[in-house]
Design a protein around this motif. Structure first.
Motif, PDB file in Angstrom:
ATOM      1  N   ASP A   1       7.751 -10.813  10.329  1.00 13.40           N
ATOM      2  CA  ASP A   1       7.793 -12.274  10.342  1.00 13.40           C
ATOM      3  C   ASP A   1       7.571 -12.904   8.968  1.00 13.40           C
ATOM      4  N   HIS A   2       6.536 -12.503   8.259  1.00 12.34           N
ATOM      5  CA  HIS A   2       6.219 -13.148   6.989  1.00 12.34           C
ATOM      6  C   HIS A   2       6.192 -12.189   5.798  1.00 12.34           C
ATOM      7  N   GLY A   3       6.578 -10.942   5.987  1.00 17.72           N
ATOM      8  CA  GLY A   3       6.576  -9.997   4.881  1.00 17.72           C
ATOM      9  C   GLY A   3       5.198  -9.643   4.389  1.00 17.72           C
ATOM     10  N   ILE A   4       4.190  -9.724   5.260  1.00 20.73           N
ATOM     11  CA  ILE A   4       2.812  -9.406   4.917  1.00 20.73           C
ATOM     12  C   ILE A   4       2.555  -7.945   5.268  1.00 20.73           C
ATOM     13  N   PRO A   5       1.864  -7.179   4.425  1.00 17.41           N
ATOM     14  CA  PRO A   5       1.651  -5.759   4.710  1.00 17.41           C
ATOM     15  C   PRO A   5       0.899  -5.519   6.020  1.00 17.41           C
ATOM     16  N   VAL A   6       1.324  -4.489   6.741  1.00 12.44           N
ATOM     17  CA  VAL A   6       0.602  -4.078   7.940  1.00 12.44           C
ATOM     18  C   VAL A   6      -0.753  -3.508   7.534  1.00 12.44           C
ATOM     19  N   VAL A   7      -0.740  -2.664   6.486  1.00 15.94           N
ATOM     20  CA  VAL A   7      -1.976  -2.136   5.908  1.00 15.94           C
ATOM     21  C   VAL A   7      -2.160  -2.791   4.540  1.00 15.94           C
TER      22      VAL A   7
ATOM     23  N   ASN B   1       0.852  -1.186   0.000  1.00 10.92           N
ATOM     24  CA  ASN B   1       0.000   0.000   0.000  1.00 10.92           C
ATOM     25  C   ASN B   1       0.892   1.242   0.000  1.00 10.92           C
ATOM     26  N   PRO B   2       0.755   2.143  -0.970  1.00  7.71           N
ATOM     27  CA  PRO B   2       1.666   3.295  -1.052  1.00  7.71           C
ATOM     28  C   PRO B   2       1.506   4.288   0.089  1.00  7.71           C
ATOM     29  N   TYR B   3       0.366   4.269   0.768  1.00  4.45           N
ATOM     30  CA  TYR B   3       0.152   5.168   1.905  1.00  4.45           C
ATOM     31  C   TYR B   3       0.795   4.624   3.180  1.00  4.45           C
ATOM     32  N   ALA B   4       0.983   3.317   3.240  1.00  5.14           N
ATOM     33  CA  ALA B   4       1.562   2.676   4.416  1.00  5.14           C
ATOM     34  C   ALA B   4       2.269   1.407   3.945  1.00  5.14           C
TER      35      ALA B   4
ATOM     36  N   PRO C   1       0.407   4.809   9.526  1.00  4.95           N
ATOM     37  CA  PRO C   1       0.138   6.115   8.911  1.00  4.95           C
ATOM     38  C   PRO C   1      -1.314   6.177   8.456  1.00  4.95           C
ATOM     39  N   ASP C   2      -1.771   7.380   8.147  1.00  7.08           N
ATOM     40  CA  ASP C   2      -3.114   7.527   7.592  1.00  7.08           C
ATOM     41  C   ASP C   2      -3.204   6.828   6.244  1.00  7.08           C
ATOM     42  N   TYR C   3      -4.311   6.150   6.014  1.00  2.47           N
ATOM     43  CA  TYR C   3      -4.568   5.526   4.720  1.00  2.47           C
ATOM     44  C   TYR C   3      -6.040   5.726   4.369  1.00  2.47           C
ATOM     45  N   PRO C   4      -6.398   5.615   3.099  1.00  2.42           N
ATOM     46  CA  PRO C   4      -7.749   5.998   2.665  1.00  2.42           C
ATOM     47  C   PRO C   4      -8.827   4.987   3.050  1.00  2.42           C
ATOM     48  N   LEU C   5     -10.036   5.506   3.091  1.00  2.00           N
ATOM     49  CA  LEU C   5     -11.243   4.692   3.179  1.00  2.00           C
ATOM     50  C   LEU C   5     -12.258   5.301   2.216  1.00  2.00           C
TER      51      LEU C   5
END
Length: 546
Positions: free
Chosen positions: A180-186, A171-174, A505-509
């Motif tokens: 551990d597994h390289g999975i995105p936080v966001v 995600n470019p915003y976050a 960080p802030d990300y869109p909804l």
């Protein structure tokens, strides 16, 4: 003058940079880019080269967003042939670079893989119908966007945006990953994540994604974009690597509502190769009537009745920041003159009918729910085998893979690379006959329509005399998708944090306007009015002009 060669997706691509880029590619609407091309302030070669440079800087390097699986080796050559062609009514996309999700066939030197190692190098006999329409409109096919492998129907709990061939989209915003597994936080969103991230990050003018249930809406929401999930049958699926034909559709991913309408004008066309398009109904021009006052007098359903909290499945469990954003969006609609109708969706509409899901054991080695039972839709698993086998027979070339059984066998033989998250859904799909003759499949499809359409969207909209239903984010994706009905997503604002308490960080909804079959024009007008009044889209930080 030319820049030094740039290496992208294993190919050397020379990016021209003259004349000077006169638009802010990191945030420019496609319509503004078209105007620059039409006025001669920009040409297709310079524009395409500039996008390739941004892909090199931000997708291959920098934050390594990994949204673009591969560039079209002929992109600059195609652009050069369009340098003297200006956008016009006949060719509204002349010289404009468009990325395609990598399940959309192109009959050129690009491969079409659905993100699967099993289909690495596989090509297509011809362009998908929508690719022909894009080329006829003058578009430069810039390349193929990464995606969630097989549109999120390979493995239970596979991370959004991951494919064994393309890796993980961020995600470019976050863009942070868990250690551990390289999975995105966001999350970058559903299976069209690469298409969405590329547009959000300014790596292309617009992109095309696909959806079966949420795969356009989820990534659009989380990347601050506009998308149209059309009525099934508005856009041809011929040449698109399928998941389930009952719900599959392609759709545009853009930065503005007007851009989405422009692309929909190009994409919405009848096609003898897709019988679903025979019932198509569309206006002459989706951009007509886009007006700031289009919300005035509209009746908008908000499926959230404070007096019926147990039936509030769409708004009742929203995190506080998301709930606040939606409250502000609803207030904005009221200020624009809409009548807000608060009433919960009929329970029968969102719970679904008996026999519509199938028990599949979760063997994903990295899943927190390993050993439990997942319940995917019956329709998806049965149609997956039938539809994918037809695509592999009729469209795929340059590959020994001819059936879903071949993919299962390939993955098992290359498990260390191909099966990081397993293939439990494919194993379940392969157990079906593959001819859609089973009684349980026919029953499940009938129950999907009865619940989502007859007892769900139709009953709700009829009872309250609604023009559209407002959903938070992609929360209403499933009911609209099962009904085959359209949704239009528009940026609604920003939130932060995760459901398990991590700071981000802030990300869109986004906010979604859903409606009846063939109501895309009405939904676009409502979304445009909200967009112009709220102006909620902001580009991701840290991706400036080069």
């Amino acid at each position: 003058m030319k820049t030094p060669s740039r290496r992208a997706a294993g190919r050397v691509v020379t990016a021209a940079v003259e004349p000077a880029i006169s638009v802010k590619l990191e945030d420019a609407p496609m319509s503004e880019i078209a105007h620059a091309l039409a006025s001669g302030r920009l040409n297709a070669t310079a524009l395409t080269g500039a996008y390739i440079a941004r892909i090199e800087a931000y997708d291959r390097n920098g934050p390594v967003l990994n949204a673009v699986r591969a560039l079209n080796p002929d992109a600059l050559s195609i652009a050069g042939k369009l340098d003297e062609t200006k956008p016009s009514a006949k060719q509204p996309l002349a010289g404009i670079p468009i990325l395609l999700k990598d399940n959309i066939a192109t009959g050129d030197r690009q491969s079409t893989t659905a993100g699967s190692l099993a289909l690495e190098g596989a090509r297509a006999r011809d362009d998908a119908t929508i690719v022909k329409l894009l080329r006829d409109a003058g578009a430069v096919i810039l390349g193929k966007a990464n995606l969630m492998e097989f549109a999120n129907m390979l493995a239970i709990d596979m991370p959004a945006g991951y494919s064994s061939l393309g890796g993980q989209v961020k995600n470019p915003y976050a863009p942070a990953l868990m250690n551990d597994h390289g999975i995105p936080v966001v999350s970058p969103g559903g299976s069209s994540s690469g298409s969405a991230v590329a547009v959000a990050a300014g790596l292309c003018a617009a992109s095309i994604g696909t959806e079966t249930s949420g795969s356009l809406l989820h990534p659009a929401s989380l990347n601050g974009l506009v998308t149209v999930k059309p009525t099934v049958g508005l856009i041809s699926r011929a040449g698109i690597l399928p998941l389930a034909h009952s719900q599959d559709t392609a759709g545009p991913m853009t930065r503005t509502v007007r851009d989405a309408a422009i692309l929909l004008n190009v994409l919405a066309a009848g096609d003898p190769l897709d019988p679903a398009t025979q019932e198509q109904r569309r206006p002459a021009d989706y951009t007509a009537g886009l007006a700031r006052d289009a919300m005035k007098g509209a009746r908008i359903g908000v499926p959230s009745d404070p007096a019926d909290p147990l039936n509030d499945c769409y708004y009742g469990k929203l995190p506080p920041k998301s709930a606040k954003l939606m409250a502000e969006a609803i207030k904005a609609l009221e200020d624009l003159g809409a009548a807000i109708v608060r009433a919960s969706m009929p329970t029968a509409g969102w719970i679904g009918g008996p026999g519509t899901t199938m028990a599949v054991l979760n063997r994903n080695p990295l899943s927190e729910h390993k050993g439990t039972v997942a319940r995917p839709p019956v329709v998806f698993l049965y149609e997956l085998k039938h539809d994918l086998n037809l695509y592999l027979r009729d469209w795929a070339t340059n590959t020994d893979i001819k059936t879903i059984a071949d993919i299962v066998a390939f993955n098992a033989a290359n498990a260390d690379k191909a099966l990081r998250f397993g293939q439990d859904y494919f194993l379940a799909a392969e157990l079906t006959r593959g001819d859609l003759s089973e009684r349980e499949y026919k029953s499940a499809r009938a129950m999907d329509l009865l619940s989502a359409r007859t007892r769900g969207m139709d009953a709700y909209m009829n009872q309250h005399k609604l023009d559209a239903v407002l959903f938070p984010g992609a929360g209403g994706a499933m009911i609209a998708a099962r009904a085959g009905y359209p949704s239009v997503m528009v940026p609604g604002g920003f939130v932060s944090g995760t459901t398990d308490g991590k700071d981000t960080p802030d990300y869109p909804l986004g906010v979604t306007f859903a409606g009846r079959a063939w109501s895309e024009h009405k939904l676009l007008r409502l979304a445009y009015a909200y967009e112009q009044a709220s102006n909620m889209r902001k580009p991701p930080p840290g991706l400036p002009a080069l």
